[in-house]
Write an enzyme that holds these catalytic residues in place. Structure first.
Site: not given
Length: 371
Positions: A55, A167, A307
């Site tokens: 503003e 892996a 994970p």
């Protein structure tokens, strides 16, 4: 009566507010347009905490022409003295006749008071124009003010068969350069980035915003700070030489008894913030963690984790948005999954709805929310 012109000016204010997406933390993103009839007299957006609010910037452009004009603000003007003077008072003193506020400020020190200040001074106030869009502009600020916790985005990069790494742990790179650039922008809008110590030990990430990789950010204000880095590390196993510790601004959450151990004290000596929280059999108490981050003023939290931690957030229904970057590759059945979820039947499935889907180079990005 709200007309198409009013809506257009508020849409412009929202557009301006978004320019502060990388820089306003921990303040909300706010935009303002001051107009008379169809003429724009001034406009502005909040760029950084401690600097002029939207503003004030718009009023400085409008100057004396603001008297009798209408202001369109994406968030209720503040009514209290903080690091800057109250904007509601400035609008009154400038002689603005009408203020459209898209939504009230949920901050208890403001909520409703700014609008009341305007009304008491004889300024006409209209609330709710493009309110839903204004709330979406600041999901973290809104959530933290309402429930005391940050808005949680979980980021994953995965193959077509839902694997995040081989892996062996090898994972660089699943996705291409355009997706990685998008992740940098996602980091840049976040107040904090959370990972687990397993990721720190396996990948030695920095989890910083690298300006050179953001690409063209258009008219957005340049980011001027790094997100807080947060590590869930029960036993203070984070190595003192870990890349993530460089540059400071790191908080580690351990099991409370760990705080008195030598590894924890070594980290504290480096300037790392140490916090004791509860841990469960499946990992950190993420609800307590989120409460603590809320107390630190974190509005938007990005989770970039393995994970186990990712699965905990999903399983406990604490993810507000899932950002999935999917590469057109297969990593094989022995690869690491995106999340460890102990689901046993179709009735246990975690359902999502797609908010956005787009192509980033050869990859696709999905933004999802809990269904």
């Amino acid at each position: 009566m709200i007309d198409a012109q009013d809506t257009a000016f508020m849409a412009r204010a929202l557009q301006l507010a978004w320019r502060g997406r990388y820089s306003t933390h921990p303040n909300p993103r706010v935009g303002c347009v001051i107009a008379r009839g169809s003429e724009v007299l001034g406009e502005g957006w909040h760029e950084r905490a401690g600097e002029a609010h939207a503003e004030i910037r718009a009023l400085s452009q409008a100057g004396p022409d603001a008297r009798g004009a209408t202001a369109y603000v994406t968030l209720e003007p503040c009514s209290h003295f903080g690091r800057t003077p109250p904007c509601a008072k400035a609008l009154v003193e400038a002689g603005v006749a009408h203020v459209f506020a898209a939504t009230k400020d949920p901050n208890p020190s403001v909520s409703g008071r700014g609008l009341d200040m305007l009304r008491e001074a004889g300024v006409r106030v209209t609330e709710g124009l493009l309110a839903e869009e204004a709330v979406r502009l600041n999901p973290g600020f809104m959530k933290r003010m309402n429930v005391g916790r940050p808005y949680v985005r979980l980021k994953m990069a995965a193959s077509l068969d839902g694997r995040t790494a081989m892996a062996s742990g090898e994972s660089q790179w699943i996705t291409g350069a355009e997706a990685r650039r998008d992740v940098q922008r996602l980091r840049a809008i976040s107040d904090a980035i959370l990972t687990g110590v397993g990721t720190v030990l396996a990948d030695n990430p920095s989890l910083t915003v690298r300006r050179g990789e953001l690409g063209d950010i258009g008219d957005a204000t340049e980011p001027s700070r790094q997100p807080l880095r947060v590590i869930a590390d029960r036993d203070a196993r984070t190595p003192p030489g870990a890349t993530i510790l460089q540059g400071g601004n790191v908080q580690i959450y351990c099991a409370s008894p760990t705080l008195a151990t030598a590894p924890a004290q070594d980290l504290a000596a480096l300037g790392v913030g140490l916090n004791g929280v509860a841990w469960k059999d499946n990992g950190i108490d993420v609800r307590e963690l989120l409460d603590s981050l809320g107390e630190l003023g974190i509005n938007e939290l990005l989770v970039e984790a393995g994970p186990t931690l990712a699965g905990t957030f999903i399983n406990e229904r604490l993810v507000d948005e899932l950002w999935l970057y999917q590469a057109p590759v297969f990593l094989g059945s022995t690869g690491r999954p995106t999340a460890n979820l102990p689901l046993e039947s179709m009735a246990d499935k975690v359902q999502w709805k797609v908010l956005d889907r787009r192509q980033l180079g050869e990859d696709q990005r999905l933004i999802l929310a809990p269904a």
